[in-house]
Scaffold this active site. Structure first.
Site, PDB file in Angstrom:
ATOM      1  N   GLY A  50      24.077  58.949  34.128  1.00 43.10           N
ATOM      2  CA  GLY A  50      25.075  58.725  33.100  1.00 43.10           C
ATOM      3  C   GLY A  50      26.287  57.998  33.656  1.00 43.10           C
ATOM      4  N   CYS A  51      26.247  57.671  34.947  1.00 41.05           N
ATOM      5  CA  CYS A  51      27.317  56.884  35.565  1.00 41.05           C
ATOM      6  C   CYS A  51      26.784  55.480  35.820  1.00 41.05           C
ATOM      7  CB  CYS A  51      27.730  57.468  36.912  1.00 41.05           C
ATOM      8  SG  CYS A  51      28.369  59.125  36.803  1.00 41.05           S
ATOM      9  N   GLU A  52      27.635  54.470  35.590  1.00 42.30           N
ATOM     10  CA  GLU A  52      27.231  53.102  35.918  1.00 42.30           C
ATOM     11  C   GLU A  52      27.120  52.947  37.427  1.00 42.30           C
ATOM     12  OE1 GLU A  52      29.673  50.111  34.117  1.00 42.30           O
ATOM     13  OE2 GLU A  52      29.021  50.666  32.111  1.00 42.30           O
TER      14      GLU A  52
END
Length: 134
Positions: A50-52
């Site tokens: 869910g993190c770039e």
């Protein structure tokens, strides 16, 4: 709710900062102080989805209080994660559930610097902490 000592330090430091450039420098410095994770800790199981950017998170319960360690491949995210750790380390599982992420970064004067994707990424990190603590 009582703030952990590191969170109080972070607040005092960032609230004294004159303007965004100084806060950006502080952010990088906080990120550089994160203890490195071992290669075994930087595995897929500890990656926050869910993190770039890539973020790894590990946590352990000590005497009813959570201690998290994390790292990221992106300098700015490392700084933001370091500030999140300052806010949550030493909390109980119940206290972790009550952490208000946007409010915390607004208090630090960093709320406006959080793009939607960074905000989502940090929320994913906090969510993962809550899952570990559950």
């Amino acid at each position: 709710m009582n703030l952990p000592a590191d969170a109080v330090t972070a607040l005092e430091t960032f609230q004294k900062a004159a303007g965004w450039e100084q806060r950006a420098r502080l952010l990088m410095q906080w990120g550089e102080r994160l203890p490195a994770l071992s290669d075994t800790q930087m595995c897929d199981a500890n990656r926050v989805h869910g993190c770039e950017s890539q973020v790894w998170l590990v946590g352990e319960l000590r005497d009813g209080h959570w201690q998290f360690s994390a790292n990221s491949d992106a300098r700015l995210i490392r700084g933001l994660v370091a500030l999140l750790l300052a806010r949550v380390n030493g909390l109980s599982a119940a206290e972790l559930q009550q952490v208000d992420l946007p409010d915390w970064f607004n208090q630090l004067g960093l709320g406006r610097q959080l793009s939607e994707s960074r905000s989502n990424g940090l929320n994913a990190v906090l969510q993962r902490m809550r899952e570990l603590a559950a």
